[in-house]
Scaffold this motif. Structure first.
Motif, PDB file in Angstrom:
ATOM      1  N   PRO A   1      26.541 -15.333  26.956  1.00  6.56           N
ATOM      2  CA  PRO A   1      26.760 -15.034  25.535  1.00  6.56           C
ATOM      3  C   PRO A   1      25.495 -15.304  24.744  1.00  6.56           C
ATOM      4  CG  PRO A   1      27.707 -17.154  26.091  1.00  6.56           C
ATOM      5  CD  PRO A   1      27.214 -16.575  27.380  1.00  6.56           C
TER       6      PRO A   1
ATOM      7  N   SER B   1      25.668 -16.638  21.683  1.00 11.41           N
ATOM      8  CA  SER B   1      25.952 -17.896  20.997  1.00 11.41           C
ATOM      9  C   SER B   1      27.193 -18.528  21.603  1.00 11.41           C
ATOM     10  CB  SER B   1      26.175 -17.665  19.494  1.00 11.41           C
ATOM     11  OG  SER B   1      27.347 -16.886  19.277  1.00 11.41           O
ATOM     12  N   VAL B   2      27.222 -19.855  21.610  1.00 12.27           N
ATOM     13  CA  VAL B   2      28.365 -20.561  22.157  1.00 12.27           C
ATOM     14  C   VAL B   2      28.618 -21.825  21.348  1.00 12.27           C
ATOM     15  CG1 VAL B   2      26.996 -21.892  23.829  1.00 12.27           C
ATOM     16  CG2 VAL B   2      29.428 -21.483  24.279  1.00 12.27           C
TER      17      VAL B   2
ATOM     18  N   VAL C   1      20.629 -19.337  25.189  1.00 12.46           N
ATOM     19  CA  VAL C   1      21.842 -19.197  24.382  1.00 12.46           C
ATOM     20  C   VAL C   1      21.717 -20.088  23.148  1.00 12.46           C
ATOM     21  CG1 VAL C   1      24.356 -19.490  24.357  1.00 12.46           C
ATOM     22  CG2 VAL C   1      23.196 -18.751  26.455  1.00 12.46           C
TER      23      VAL C   1
ATOM     24  N   VAL D   1      23.155 -22.636  20.928  1.00 14.41           N
ATOM     25  CA  VAL D   1      24.208 -23.604  21.212  1.00 14.41           C
ATOM     26  C   VAL D   1      24.542 -24.438  19.983  1.00 14.41           C
ATOM     27  CG1 VAL D   1      24.887 -25.601  22.601  1.00 14.41           C
ATOM     28  CG2 VAL D   1      23.546 -23.752  23.642  1.00 14.41           C
TER      29      VAL D   1
ATOM     30  N   THR E   1      32.474 -11.204  23.637  1.00  8.45           N
ATOM     31  CA  THR E   1      32.738 -11.848  24.926  1.00  8.45           C
ATOM     32  C   THR E   1      33.255 -10.842  25.944  1.00  8.45           C
ATOM     33  OG1 THR E   1      34.910 -12.422  24.067  1.00  8.45           O
ATOM     34  CG2 THR E   1      33.221 -14.116  23.970  1.00  8.45           C
TER      35      THR E   1
ATOM     36  N   ASP F   1      30.085 -16.070  20.025  1.00  4.52           N
ATOM     37  CA  ASP F   1      30.349 -15.212  21.177  1.00  4.52           C
ATOM     38  C   ASP F   1      31.365 -15.839  22.114  1.00  4.52           C
ATOM     39  OD1 ASP F   1      28.862 -12.985  20.730  1.00  4.52           O
ATOM     40  OD2 ASP F   1      27.362 -13.368  22.264  1.00  4.52           O
ATOM     41  N   ALA F   2      31.261 -17.147  22.288  1.00  6.55           N
ATOM     42  CA  ALA F   2      32.144 -17.844  23.219  1.00  6.55           C
ATOM     43  C   ALA F   2      32.360 -19.269  22.747  1.00  6.55           C
ATOM     44  CB  ALA F   2      31.544 -17.837  24.629  1.00  6.55           C
TER      45      ALA F   2
ATOM     46  N   PHE G   1      33.435 -23.022  24.443  1.00  6.65           N
ATOM     47  CA  PHE G   1      33.524 -23.735  25.722  1.00  6.65           C
ATOM     48  C   PHE G   1      34.114 -25.118  25.473  1.00  6.65           C
ATOM     49  CE2 PHE G   1      30.634 -26.173  28.915  1.00  6.65           C
ATOM     50  CZ  PHE G   1      31.698 -26.376  29.765  1.00  6.65           C
TER      51      PHE G   1
END
Length: 485
Positions: A167, A169-170, A191, A193, A261, A288-289, A291
């Protein structure tokens, strides 16, 4: 009563495989059942692939440092597809190694889910049943999502290794070692973060000074860390969300449009859209995601354990004594499923102690004291023994500590700092704890762990000649305490 096997092991991770093959090598008739991949969490979806990802992510800073040393290097694009293909090839190789270890030791292995029907009987998902004099449960644990609406939109650590692409961005939710390690990994791989942790500081339970330095280093490297913050709401990002918050998400900081995603996770339950998140601090962002690194629970569901009398704890763990024996005398458990110390080498040691106790006639309690541990954040942390905070609650202590820019970073005019710390008992002079935050800290703490396990005193450290010029020489050159507590 005649049994089909002397030992039936449920779980093909590091602990279960070690116990099975050592018992079999000693003459026992042994079987093992594994419903997924051999090697368990560590080899397939934990320590090993994670460490390889750490290695991959660390190359991002190489060109800047190399230029200071006279090299003209430039960094190309990171190819996730190429890396993940190589990673999966290596994991396949390691799984085959585990299968061969069992085969060559004479262990009968079954690719099936197992559950207990009584204290000596294992029933497989294939329909076969076997009896065993002893049963060893080594089924490990699994990552859990928080109990909140739309939590299925977020991935967990198992999913990271299945990504088809990275992704842009996360949002990482959590402040433990898994959250912080993957924050560094994904940041290094390019990414953007963001990390939310509800506590006052990351890495709860570790030494305060050490975790403080790691938090500062993470932020210096570009990780957007928010302490005292958690997710309040999350949902698939609508067009309104994307438009109204595109300027606040981490993709916007890259000058890139909010990604999706879609195709990230084969079989994932999400909608293929970015995720809108509202935080407890009132901010709203699109990522984007998401976690979740918010904890792990033991794998004990639907195994028939409670039905046959095995006592289960609050988190679903199998309750065992110091010899790894459950409340049912014929049933033992080792590793993460017992929720004692969730580390692969500990599971292996527990497996060895089990074999000594049950098959070698040498009752061996498991030793969980003074276990060296490495956290593969960037920089790494190595730790053994008590933190300053823990030690001073028990007895008067002296603290020896130094933090500095190491030679390699200082020459390149980079801000990276390291920390070396000893916690020493005033009464006995024993080193109660050693904490390192530095490149290679995991390698260094292994050797320090030997000395501390042997009961080394501060004077033993002082008598040791320093290896110069190294960072680690500070461990034996700190002469005056910086404080007492």
């Amino acid at each position: 009563m005649a049994f089909d096997y002397d030992l039936f092991v449920i779980g093909g991770g590091s602990g279960g495989v070690r116990a099975a093959r050592v018992a079999a090598s000693g003459g026992a008739k042994v079987a093992l059942a594994e419903e997924d991949r051999y090697g368990g969490t560590c080899v397939i979806r934990g320590c090993v692939p994670k460490k390889l990802m750490v290695f991959a992510s660390e190359f991002a800073g190489t060109p800047d440092q190399a230029r200071a040393y006279g090299w003209d290097l430039s960094l190309g694009a990171f190819d996730w597809t190429a890396f993940s293909g190589q990673l999966n090839t290596e994991l396949d190789r390691l799984e085959e190694v585990y299968r061969n270890l069992l085969k060559n030791s004479g262990v009968d292995s079954f690719d099936a889910r197992a559950r207990l029907t009584d204290a000596h009987t294992v029933e497989l998902s294939t329909g076969k049943s076997f009896t065993a004099k002893h049963i060893l449960v080594a089924t490990g644990g699994h990552p859990v999502r928080p109990d909140m609406p739309n939590a299925h939109l977020g991935m967990v650590s198992d999913d990271i290794f299945k990504l088809k692409k990275l992704p842009k961005s996360v949002l990482i939710v959590g402040g433990g070692y898994i959250a912080c390690e993957f924050a560094g990994i994904l940041n290094g791989l390019g990414v953007n973060v963001t990390q939310y942790y509800r506590g006052a500081q990351i890495l709860r339970g570790f030494d305060d000074e050490a975790r403080g330095l790691i938090a500062e280093s993470m932020q210096e490297k570009g990780i957007d860390l928010h302490l005292g913050t958690n997710i309040l709401e999350m949902a698939p990002a609508s067009a309104d969300h994307s438009a109204s918050h595109a300027g606040t998400g981490s993709d916007a900081a890259m000058g890139a449009p909010v990604g999706t995603t879609q195709d990230l996770l084969p079989g994932a339950e999400d909608t293929g859209e970015p995720v809108w998140v509202k935080a407890t601090n009132g901010s709203e962002n699109v990522f984007d995601a998401v976690f979740f690194a918010t904890g792990r629970d033991p794998n004990t569901a639907d195994m028939g354990l409670e039905e046959v009398g095995v006592k289960i704890g609050r988190r679903g763990e199998i309750v065992v004594d110091e010899y790894s024996q459950s409340s049912v005398p014929s049933i033992y458990a080792i590793g993460d499923v017992t929720n004692r110390v969730a580390l692969t080498p500990v599971a292996i040691r527990e497996g060895m102690a089990f074999v000594e106790t049950v098959f070698n006639g040498n009752p061996t309690p498991v030793d969980h004291e003074l276990i060296p541990t490495a956290i593969f954040t960037q920089p790494e942390m190595g730790t053994v023994g008590m933190s300053e905070e823990e030690a001073r609650e028990q007895e008067p202590v002296e603290i020896y500590c130094t933090s500095f820019r190491p030679m390699k970073s200082a020459f390149a005019n980079q801000p990276d700092r390291v920390l070396f710390k000893l916690v020493v008992s005033k009464a006995t002079r024993k080193v109660l704890g050693c904490h390192m935050v530095a490149p290679g800290a995991g390698e260094m703490i292994q050797l320090a762990g030997i000395a501390i396990k042997m009961g080394a005193t501060k004077e033993d450290f002082d008598r040791t000649v320093a290896v110069h010029p190294t960072m680690s020489e500070e461990i034996v050159t700190m002469r005056e305490p910086i404080r007492t507590a």
